[in-house]
Design a protein around this motif. Structure first.
Motif, short mmCIF file in Angstrom:
data_model
loop_
_atom_site.label_atom_id
_atom_site.label_comp_id
_atom_site.label_asym_id
_atom_site.label_seq_id
_atom_site.Cartn_x
_atom_site.Cartn_y
_atom_site.Cartn_z
N PHE A 1 0.84 -1.20 0.00
CA PHE A 1 0.00 0.00 0.00
C PHE A 1 0.87 1.25 0.00
O PHE A 1 0.64 2.20 -0.76
CB PHE A 1 -0.92 -0.03 1.22
N ASN A 2 1.88 1.28 0.84
CA ASN A 2 2.79 2.43 0.92
C ASN A 2 3.54 2.63 -0.39
O ASN A 2 3.78 3.78 -0.81
CB ASN A 2 3.78 2.24 2.07
N SER A 3 3.95 1.54 -1.01
CA SER A 3 4.66 1.64 -2.28
C SER A 3 3.78 2.28 -3.35
O SER A 3 4.24 3.11 -4.15
CB SER A 3 5.11 0.25 -2.75
N THR A 4 2.50 1.91 -3.34
CA THR A 4 1.56 2.48 -4.30
C THR A 4 1.36 3.98 -4.05
O THR A 4 1.34 4.79 -4.99
CB THR A 4 0.20 1.76 -4.22
N THR B 1 -6.69 2.74 -3.47
CA THR B 1 -7.98 2.49 -2.85
C THR B 1 -8.24 1.00 -2.68
O THR B 1 -8.71 0.55 -1.62
CB THR B 1 -9.12 3.11 -3.69
N ALA B 2 -7.96 0.22 -3.70
CA ALA B 2 -8.21 -1.23 -3.64
C ALA B 2 -7.36 -1.87 -2.55
O ALA B 2 -7.84 -2.75 -1.81
CB ALA B 2 -7.92 -1.87 -4.99
N LEU C 1 -3.47 2.44 10.34
CA LEU C 1 -2.39 3.30 9.86
C LEU C 1 -2.55 3.62 8.38
O LEU C 1 -2.34 4.76 7.95
CB LEU C 1 -1.03 2.64 10.12
N ALA C 2 -2.93 2.60 7.60
CA ALA C 2 -3.14 2.83 6.17
C ALA C 2 -4.29 3.81 5.94
O ALA C 2 -4.22 4.68 5.06
CB ALA C 2 -3.43 1.50 5.48
N SER C 3 -5.35 3.69 6.74
CA SER C 3 -6.49 4.60 6.62
C SER C 3 -6.09 6.03 6.94
O SER C 3 -6.50 6.99 6.23
CB SER C 3 -7.62 4.14 7.55
N LEU C 4 -5.29 6.21 7.98
CA LEU C 4 -4.82 7.56 8.34
C LEU C 4 -3.94 8.14 7.24
O LEU C 4 -4.04 9.33 6.91
CB LEU C 4 -4.06 7.51 9.66
N GLN C 5 -3.09 7.30 6.66
CA GLN C 5 -2.21 7.77 5.61
C GLN C 5 -3.00 8.12 4.34
O GLN C 5 -2.69 9.10 3.66
CB GLN C 5 -1.15 6.71 5.29
N MET C 6 -3.99 7.32 4.02
CA MET C 6 -4.82 7.62 2.85
C MET C 6 -5.54 8.95 3.04
O MET C 6 -5.60 9.78 2.11
CB MET C 6 -5.83 6.50 2.63
#
Length: 230
Positions: A82-85, A93-94, A111-116
């Motif tokens: 996810f971070n690489s994308t 999103t996917a 964490l991914a949600s906060l980063q998005m």
């Protein structure tokens, strides 16, 4: 008397004594076996059941432990992808949905949600930034919910929804009292309400001083905030 007896008589007595002892031992063993059988008939099923429950519990615990480690490892790999994308400025999103759906109980999904949300807000997409933050509030770990509320308040302010932003900060989260008060004061200042801003900070400061133990960092931050408020 033993000296006057013939050797064959002595041997006979010894053999007879041995047989007598053996019979006594046999009777004692038979009695013990009978007692053991009676005990096992009465308690055997219960003992086996307890042992079986213990074995199953231990096996279940080990299995769950293995599953948890496997989940964390998979979540970590998904989070890295996810971070690489995101770093490539591509649509993640996917991948975020995959983390939220498959690894909701891990910290990586939050964490991914906060980063998005931060990425979307940085691009000026404030409407879209709300969804991942709301997900954290509903499903994320408590330690991430405080940060999510602060970010969501900023997003709502950008959408000119100051009243909603204040409501988001009304829900207390442990260790975030000072940060919430500071953010509320900034929102009130935007509305030219310095009196309300000071009131919010003062209340938070009073509560911080009553806490046990006292959060020295929070007290200092709130006192400094009061000094700079009009």
């Amino acid at each position: 008397a033993w000296q006057s007896m013939r050797s064959d008589e002595v041997d006979f007595l010894v053999i007879r004594n041995k047989k007598g002892l053996k019979m006594a031992y046999d009777l004692e063993e038979q009695e013990q076996i009978a007692q053991l059988k009676a005990f096992w008939q009465q308690w055997g099923k219960l003992i086996v059941g307890i042992v079986l429950i213990g074995v199953l519990a231990f096996t279940g615990y080990k299995g769950y432990e293995w599953y948890q480690k496997r989940q964390v490892a998979q979540a970590q790999a998904a989070f890295s992808a996810f971070n690489s994308t995101l770093a490539k400025k591509e649509d993640a999103t996917a991948q975020l949905n995959g983390l939220q759906n498959n690894f909701a109980k891990t910290n990586y999904a939050s964490l991914a949600s906060l980063q998005m949300a931060a990425t979307l807000a940085g691009e000026g997409k404030f409407e879209q930034a709300q969804a991942p933050l709301q997900w954290v509030l509903q499903h994320g770990q408590l330690e991430n919910q405080g940060a999510a509320r602060l970010h969501l308040a900023d997003v709502l302010v950008q959408l000119n929804k100051k009243d909603e932003a204040l409501k988001v900060l009304d829900t207390p989260v442990a260790h975030f009292d000072a940060a919430f008060a500071n953010k509320k004061a900034d929102i009130y200042l935007m509305g030219q309400d310095a009196g309300k801003a000071r009131e919010v900070v003062q209340n938070a400061l009073d509560n911080a001083k009553k806490a046990t133990p006292i959060d020295v960092v929070a007290v200092d931050a709130l006192e400094q905030k009061l000094k700079f408020l009009p």
